[in-house]
Design a protein around this motif. Structure first.
Motif, mmCIF file in Angstrom:
data_model
loop_
_atom_site.group_PDB
_atom_site.id
_atom_site.type_symbol
_atom_site.label_atom_id
_atom_site.label_comp_id
_atom_site.label_asym_id
_atom_site.label_seq_id
_atom_site.Cartn_x
_atom_site.Cartn_y
_atom_site.Cartn_z
ATOM 1 N N ARG A 102 0.834 -1.190 0.000
ATOM 2 C CA ARG A 102 0.000 0.000 0.000
ATOM 3 C C ARG A 102 0.868 1.238 0.000
ATOM 4 N NH1 ARG A 102 -2.684 0.274 6.016
ATOM 5 N NH2 ARG A 102 -0.779 0.712 7.144
ATOM 6 N N MET A 103 0.264 2.318 -0.440
ATOM 7 C CA MET A 103 0.975 3.586 -0.534
ATOM 8 C C MET A 103 0.093 4.642 0.138
ATOM 9 S SD MET A 103 2.222 5.540 -3.989
ATOM 10 C CE MET A 103 0.604 5.598 -4.712
ATOM 11 N N GLN A 104 0.653 5.355 1.100
ATOM 12 C CA GLN A 104 -0.107 6.395 1.776
ATOM 13 C C GLN A 104 -0.108 7.650 0.914
ATOM 14 O OE1 GLN A 104 1.027 7.109 5.817
ATOM 15 N NE2 GLN A 104 -0.653 8.524 6.167
ATOM 16 N N VAL A 105 -1.279 8.285 0.818
ATOM 17 C CA VAL A 105 -1.443 9.479 -0.003
ATOM 18 C C VAL A 105 -2.195 10.543 0.782
ATOM 19 C CG1 VAL A 105 -1.395 8.236 -2.207
ATOM 20 C CG2 VAL A 105 -3.562 8.581 -1.038
ATOM 21 N N PRO A 106 -2.088 11.805 0.354
ATOM 22 C CA PRO A 106 -2.864 12.866 1.001
ATOM 23 C C PRO A 106 -4.358 12.695 0.716
ATOM 24 C CG PRO A 106 -1.114 13.777 -0.396
ATOM 25 C CD PRO A 106 -1.163 12.321 -0.646
ATOM 26 N N GLY A 107 -5.196 13.255 1.568
ATOM 27 C CA GLY A 107 -6.642 13.156 1.422
ATOM 28 C C GLY A 107 -7.156 13.690 0.101
ATOM 29 N N LYS A 108 -6.572 14.783 -0.380
ATOM 30 C CA LYS A 108 -7.010 15.381 -1.648
ATOM 31 C C LYS A 108 -6.775 14.412 -2.802
ATOM 32 C CE LYS A 108 -6.310 19.320 -4.658
ATOM 33 N NZ LYS A 108 -5.463 20.426 -5.034
#
Length: 172
Positions: A102-108
């Motif tokens: 998995r890759m964490q991303v910003p909410g936008k």
């Protein structure tokens, strides 16, 4: 009260005023040296990371690849003070479907992409991907540097606390 009893009470003190002062300044100096050493190491390591990132060449040191989003999930993180959301895109590693990839991303960014879309990500090993370029730095060194920042803050708090105790005890 007789003079003998008063004298015995004064003699029972573990440290006299001069010894307390020496101990106070000794601990303060040790904490300050540790504080400067930790923050010095943090600055050197952060500058090395910055230099490394600036000198990296796409296609040689890192790659930009499009990965297909196979799933997306948000996880709520609840503490005593706040509630926050972490957003993750899951991707397929080769032919296997792993939920540990998995890759964490910003909410936008999380709200802009859907399952089945492709997103460009940074990688060095074609196995793990990161939305941010700093995510491809060596994990152990980067994590240790972030932990050292916490240690530096704790040392700073310790120094300030010791100074406050010294000011308060001086006024008594």
């Amino acid at each position: 009260m007789s003079n003998k009893l008063v004298k015995n009470k004064k003699q029972k003190e573990i440290l006299n005023r001069r010894q307390k002062k020496i101990l106070f300044f000794g601990i303060l100096i040790i904490l300050m040296i540790a504080f400067l050493g930790v923050w010095g190491k943090i600055i050197v390591t952060s500058n090395a990371f910055k230099t490394q990132m600036e000198s990296m060449v796409e296609g040689k040191d890192y790659f930009l690849e499009d990965i297909e989003i196979t799933d997306k999930r948000s996880e709520a993180v609840t503490t005593d003070d706040s509630i926050s959301e972490n957003y993750f895109f899951y991707y397929q590693n080769g032919r296997r479907y792993d939920y540990d990839k998995r890759m964490q991303v910003p909410g936008k960014i999380y709200s802009e992409y859907h399952v089945g879309d492709t997103i460009t990500a940074y990688t060095t090993d074609h196995v793990s991907y990161s939305y941010y370029k700093y995510g491809i730095l060596p994990k152990n060194k980067y994590t240790n540097n972030e932990i050292m920042k916490c240690v530096g803050v704790l040392l700073g708090v310790g120094i300030l606390s010791l100074l406050l105790v010294g000011i308060v005890s001086r006024n008594e």
